[in-house]
Design an enzyme around this catalytic site. Structure first.
Site, PDB file in Angstrom:
ATOM      1  CG  HIS A 158     -26.943 -51.100 -27.910  1.00  0.00           C
ATOM      2  ND1 HIS A 158     -27.358 -51.559 -29.144  1.00  0.00           N
ATOM      3  CD2 HIS A 158     -27.697 -51.784 -26.997  1.00  0.00           C
ATOM      4  CE1 HIS A 158     -28.333 -52.454 -28.980  1.00  0.00           C
ATOM      5  NE2 HIS A 158     -28.549 -52.624 -27.684  1.00  0.00           N
ATOM      6  CB  SER A 279       2.595 -38.363 -30.195  1.00  0.00           C
ATOM      7  OG  SER A 279       2.575 -37.324 -31.151  1.00  0.00           O
ATOM      8  CE  LYS A 285      -2.002 -39.067 -28.698  1.00  0.00           C
ATOM      9  NZ  LYS A 285      -3.225 -39.211 -29.319  1.00  0.00           N
ATOM     10  CD  GLU A 292      -3.831 -47.424 -31.724  1.00  0.00           C
ATOM     11  OE1 GLU A 292      -4.568 -46.522 -32.084  1.00  0.00           O
ATOM     12  OE2 GLU A 292      -2.642 -47.231 -31.411  1.00  0.00           O
TER      13      GLU A 292
END
Ligand code: ARG
Length: 464
Positions: A158, A279, A285, A292
């Site tokens: 979980h 970024s 970043k 992804e």
């Protein structure tokens, strides 16, 4: 007057130009050229074997087809949309090159059994290539598992801290997922490797063909049993793309974990700069875009499974032109898998682990609570009672901001008199993983044994 088409004999009007571009598939299916030529060469040799072609005719056809293969490979072949597909482009060029005898190649054959054969030959190679790429990633995972057999990380259920595990054990879980993918593809290969040729359009052919002979030349396991099924079946493509979707789902799950681990909120892992992007607005970043994107690309392969199932579901027997639409989902599934596996190998190869942070995280959240319950059971307490007692000790830890291993013996004994000073051995995360010392368990010793077994299951790295 109709003209320029191998099938134009019964037509009086030419094809409408919108239909021409709508029905052409050559931009996609030219990718099958090598398989189409191999299939045609085998077919011509079989026709000579059963005396439908003379040896001389067969020789001219084979030579012509080989020359066309060289033309295509040299980028000198003029593909034409007017000739619809890879099959008619190559056949027309053959007639062009060798004259009248080229017109005999299509004896006892149809594009229906031809295209099904080409796709199966293509998929056979694709499966071998994907399996090699999977094995490459598996070898990497075993190296990582070996290096990190003792590295401690929190195990989650979980997404909440559950029990400590070793990072090597975690890598072996990924290994198993990929092992099933490789098995599934290999199993599918058996059903791919059946030869449609000889089914012709749908009913077979009146020539005295020898299908075993052609199958042998093309390394097929057997000719397809039923001519209608041979031209109409695309189950093998659906199965392949289904296996591809499961593989991509696995890569997507791995990538999801990498995205989490690289978030500064976790800080477990740093990826190589070569596998990240920045970024355009936030200078600080470093984004895990590659992970992804693999996660994102799994979506398109899921779509391909749906596309193929939908393509087939309402088709009456036998061949229907709908089938031409099978190419894009199949080709894109192959491309997506191979590209994803290749970049995934680079991505995990670039991973730097922050072992201190991982260990620290492994100690948070009372990860040895189950070990304490098991300890009480060993001292004679029933598991349900032990569970309840440890729950109350955890409550105290939460209220006083301490882990179980930071509590004094007297304090622990207030909850259960069976607790002795040997309890601290089970309260450490190191003790916890070490205790899970059975096949499939997370103990470093078991991880090493599992690696040794896994190595035996893997094909050797190509080129070594
Ligand atoms: N390009 C077609 C395909 O991919 C080849 C078979 C065409 N057959 C036909 N009867 N029109 O399925």
């Amino acid at each position: 007057m109709a003209k320029d088409k191998p099938w134009s004999g019964r037509f009086t009007e030419s094809t409408d130009s919108t239909v021409e571009s709508f029905s052409a598939s050559v931009d996609l299916d030219r990718r099958l050229y090598a398989y189409d030529i191999a299939g045609s060469i085998a077919h011509a040799k079989m026709l000579a074997h059963v005396n439908v072609l003379t040896l001389k005719e067969c020789g001219a056809i084979v030579k012509g087809l080989e020359a066309i293969r060289s033309e295509i490979e040299a980028g000198q072949f003029a593909w034409s949309a007017e000739l619809e597909d890879v099959h008619m482009n190559i056949e027309a060029r053959l007639i062009d090159r060798i004259g009248e005898v080229g017109k005999k190649l299509h004896t006892g054959r149809s594009r229906n059994d031809q295209v099904a054969t080409d796709l199966r030959l293509y998929l056979r190679d694709a499966i071998d290539a994907v399996r090699a790429a999977i094995a490459g990633v598996q070898h990497l995972l075993l190296e990582m598992a070996e290096r990190e057999a003792e590295t401690l990380v929190p195990g989650f259920t979980h997404m909440q801290v559950a029990q400590p595990i070793t990072f090597g054990h975690h890598m072996l879980a990924w290994f198993e997922m990929l092992a099933r993918d490789a098995d599934r593809l290999q199993d599918c290969r058996g059903r791919v490797n059946i030869m449609p040729l000889g089914a012709a359009a749908l009913a077979g052919t009146s020539y005295p063909i020898d299908r075993e002979y052609t199958a042998k030349l093309l390394d097929f396991d057997a000719p397809a049993e039923n001519s209608l099924d041979a031209v109409a079946d695309r189950d093998f493509a659906i199965e392949f793309v289904g296996a591809a979707a499961i593989l991509m789902m696995h890569l997507s799950r791995f990538c999801e974990e990498i995205v989490l681990w690289t978030s500064p909120a976790f800080g477990f892992v740093e990826l190589g700069d070569a596998f990240c992007t920045g970024s355009s607005i936030m200078p600080q970043k470093k984004n895990p875009d590659v992970a992804e994107l693999i996660r994102g690309k799994s979506a398109r392969v899921n779509g391909h499974v749906t596309a193929l199932l939908t393509l087939m579901k309402a088709q009456p027997l036998a061949y229907n032109r709908d089938n031409q639409e099978d190419k894009q989902p199949v080709f894109d599934s192959v491309d997506t898998m191979l590209a994803s596996l290749s970049v995934f190998a680079g991505l995990i190869g670039s991973m730097q682990l922050n072992r201190e942070i991982m260990l620290d995280a492994a100690r948070q959240g009372f990860p040895t609570a189950t070990d304490l319950a098991d300890y009480l059971v060993r001292k004679g307490v029933a598991f349900r009672d032990a569970h309840e007692t440890v729950g109350r000790i955890v409550r105290r830890g939460l209220d006083t901001g301490r882990d179980l291993s930071q509590m004094k013996l007297d304090e622990l004994r207030a909850f259960s008199s069976v607790i002795g000073d040997d309890v601290y051995e089970v309260l450490t995360v190191e003790g916890s993983v070490k205790a899970r010392d059975h096949v499939g368990g997370t103990a470093p010793a078991q991880v090493r044994k599992a690696i040794a077994r896994a190595r035996k299951r893997l094909p050797p790295v190509p080129g070594t």
